[in-house]
Write a protein that holds these residues in place. Structure first.
Motif, PDB file in Angstrom:
ATOM      1  N   GLU A 113      14.164  -2.533   3.574  1.00 40.16           N
ATOM      2  CA  GLU A 113      12.777  -2.068   3.600  1.00 40.16           C
ATOM      3  C   GLU A 113      12.670  -0.724   4.312  1.00 40.16           C
ATOM      4  O   GLU A 113      11.920   0.157   3.883  1.00 40.16           O
ATOM      5  N   LYS A 114      13.442  -0.550   5.385  1.00 36.86           N
ATOM      6  CA  LYS A 114      13.445   0.736   6.086  1.00 36.86           C
ATOM      7  C   LYS A 114      14.023   1.830   5.198  1.00 36.86           C
ATOM      8  O   LYS A 114      13.487   2.945   5.140  1.00 36.86           O
ATOM      9  N   LYS A 115      15.133   1.527   4.519  1.00 34.93           N
ATOM     10  CA  LYS A 115      15.731   2.510   3.608  1.00 34.93           C
ATOM     11  C   LYS A 115      14.713   2.933   2.560  1.00 34.93           C
ATOM     12  O   LYS A 115      14.532   4.123   2.298  1.00 34.93           O
ATOM     13  N   ASP A 116      14.064   1.957   1.966  1.00 36.69           N
ATOM     14  CA  ASP A 116      13.082   2.237   0.925  1.00 36.69           C
ATOM     15  C   ASP A 116      11.946   3.097   1.481  1.00 36.69           C
ATOM     16  O   ASP A 116      11.490   4.037   0.833  1.00 36.69           O
ATOM     17  N   ALA A 158       0.837  -1.206   0.000  1.00 39.80           N
ATOM     18  CA  ALA A 158       0.000   0.000   0.000  1.00 39.80           C
ATOM     19  C   ALA A 158       0.872   1.256   0.000  1.00 39.80           C
ATOM     20  O   ALA A 158       0.579   2.224  -0.715  1.00 39.80           O
ATOM     21  N   TYR A 159       1.943   1.242   0.777  1.00 36.36           N
ATOM     22  CA  TYR A 159       2.838   2.401   0.853  1.00 36.36           C
ATOM     23  C   TYR A 159       3.529   2.635  -0.497  1.00 36.36           C
ATOM     24  O   TYR A 159       3.595   3.771  -0.974  1.00 36.36           O
ATOM     25  N   ASN A 160       4.027   1.568  -1.107  1.00 43.07           N
ATOM     26  CA  ASN A 160       4.683   1.709  -2.413  1.00 43.07           C
ATOM     27  C   ASN A 160       3.706   2.221  -3.465  1.00 43.07           C
ATOM     28  O   ASN A 160       4.047   3.125  -4.238  1.00 43.07           O
ATOM     29  N   ASN A 161       2.496   1.672  -3.493  1.00 47.77           N
ATOM     30  CA  ASN A 161       1.483   2.145  -4.447  1.00 47.77           C
ATOM     31  C   ASN A 161       1.138   3.611  -4.201  1.00 47.77           C
ATOM     32  O   ASN A 161       1.022   4.399  -5.132  1.00 47.77           O
ATOM     33  N   PHE A 162       0.950   3.953  -2.932  1.00 47.37           N
ATOM     34  CA  PHE A 162       0.608   5.323  -2.558  1.00 47.37           C
ATOM     35  C   PHE A 162       1.695   6.301  -3.001  1.00 47.37           C
ATOM     36  O   PHE A 162       1.408   7.303  -3.669  1.00 47.37           O
ATOM     37  N   GLU A 209      -2.903  12.999   5.172  1.00 44.91           N
ATOM     38  CA  GLU A 209      -3.511  12.115   6.181  1.00 44.91           C
ATOM     39  C   GLU A 209      -3.085  10.666   5.951  1.00 44.91           C
ATOM     40  O   GLU A 209      -2.778   9.945   6.906  1.00 44.91           O
ATOM     41  N   GLU A 210      -3.065  10.261   4.696  1.00 38.86           N
ATOM     42  CA  GLU A 210      -2.630   8.891   4.387  1.00 38.86           C
ATOM     43  C   GLU A 210      -1.164   8.693   4.775  1.00 38.86           C
ATOM     44  O   GLU A 210      -0.816   7.674   5.374  1.00 38.86           O
ATOM     45  N   MET A 211      -0.316   9.658   4.416  1.00 40.91           N
ATOM     46  CA  MET A 211       1.105   9.542   4.756  1.00 40.91           C
ATOM     47  C   MET A 211       1.287   9.517   6.264  1.00 40.91           C
ATOM     48  O   MET A 211       2.074   8.723   6.782  1.00 40.91           O
ATOM     49  N   ASP A 212       0.561  10.370   6.970  1.00 39.47           N
ATOM     50  CA  ASP A 212       0.651  10.377   8.433  1.00 39.47           C
ATOM     51  C   ASP A 212       0.297   9.004   8.997  1.00 39.47           C
ATOM     52  O   ASP A 212       0.940   8.524   9.935  1.00 39.47           O
ATOM     53  N   ILE A 257      13.331   6.702   1.970  1.00 39.04           N
ATOM     54  CA  ILE A 257      13.587   7.341   0.673  1.00 39.04           C
ATOM     55  C   ILE A 257      12.264   7.820   0.081  1.00 39.04           C
ATOM     56  O   ILE A 257      12.150   8.961  -0.373  1.00 39.04           O
ATOM     57  N   LYS A 258      11.256   6.972   0.116  1.00 39.01           N
ATOM     58  CA  LYS A 258       9.955   7.352  -0.435  1.00 39.01           C
ATOM     59  C   LYS A 258       9.294   8.443   0.417  1.00 39.01           C
ATOM     60  O   LYS A 258       8.593   9.309  -0.107  1.00 39.01           O
ATOM     61  N   TYR A 259       9.531   8.411   1.717  1.00 38.92           N
ATOM     62  CA  TYR A 259       9.017   9.471   2.595  1.00 38.92           C
ATOM     63  C   TYR A 259       9.611  10.827   2.195  1.00 38.92           C
ATOM     64  O   TYR A 259       8.896  11.813   2.049  1.00 38.92           O
ATOM     65  N   PHE A 260      10.936  10.876   2.011  1.00 43.67           N
ATOM     66  CA  PHE A 260      11.589  12.129   1.634  1.00 43.67           C
ATOM     67  C   PHE A 260      11.136  12.604   0.256  1.00 43.67           C
ATOM     68  O   PHE A 260      10.921  13.801   0.044  1.00 43.67           O
ATOM     69  N   LYS A 261      10.967  11.682  -0.680  1.00 39.85           N
ATOM     70  CA  LYS A 261      10.477  12.056  -2.010  1.00 39.85           C
ATOM     71  C   LYS A 261       9.074  12.648  -1.903  1.00 39.85           C
ATOM     72  O   LYS A 261       8.763  13.652  -2.536  1.00 39.85           O
TER      73      LYS A 261
END
Length: 167
Positions: free
Chosen positions: A79-82, A33-37, A58-61, A85-89
């Motif tokens: 998985e944590k790195k990924d 779900a996180y990767n798709n989001f 709200e979804e990211m939170d 990385i996606k959080y910062f992007k």
């Protein structure tokens, strides 16, 4: 006839519940779900309205505060790195050069120790993040990342001082 009605009703209930399934239900569901989001946000971020961004925030939170916290101990370093990385992007897509303020707010709100997490996951966090962001956003990001690194260090110190004051 009655069996058909029950069958249709059961299908409706199943379909409705599938739409509201918590992405934190399992580690696999969370990561998918996180990767798709994050992929969808990255692809369409330039077209989002203010209301759409608020919904995405709200979804990211939820991903940060609920899912990541729930599965942090079960995630591999990759998985944590990924995730980060996606959080910062996401934060950069959302806030542009104001990314530091947004991350600082998350650190306070969710009690995140992002700087410590990055130090544990990356051999050279500053250079690794620069490479990642340069690959996605080009050389324009270099100044923002320098500011980001200094900002994270400052934020971490401010939060630590604030926590000491409020003990």
């Amino acid at each position: 006839m009655m069996n058909r009605i029950w069958m249709v009703f059961a299908l409706i209930v199943i379909m409705a519940s599938a739409c509201t399934i918590d992405p934190c239900l399992t580690k696999g569901q969370f990561l998918n779900a996180y990767n798709n989001f994050t992929d969808k946000v990255s692809d369409a971020h330039e077209d989002f309205s203010k209301q759409e961004w608020e919904e995405k925030d709200e979804e990211m939170d939820h991903f940060v505060d609920q899912c990541y916290q729930k599965y942090e101990d079960k995630l591999s370093d990759e998985e944590k790195k990924d995730f980060w990385i996606k959080y910062f992007k996401y934060k950069y897509d959302r806030h542009g050069r104001s990314v530091l303020r947004a991350i600082e707010a998350d650190m306070r709100e969710f009690g995140l120790e992002i700087d410590e997490e990055l130090d544990q996951l990356f051999d050279n966090p500053e250079e690794d993040l620069k490479d990642i962001f340069r690959e996605v956003y080009g050389d324009d990001i270099e100044k923002a990342l320098d500011d980001f690194k200094r900002g994270i260090e400052d934020i971490s110190e401010k939060i630590k001082a604030w926590l000491e004051e409020n003990k």
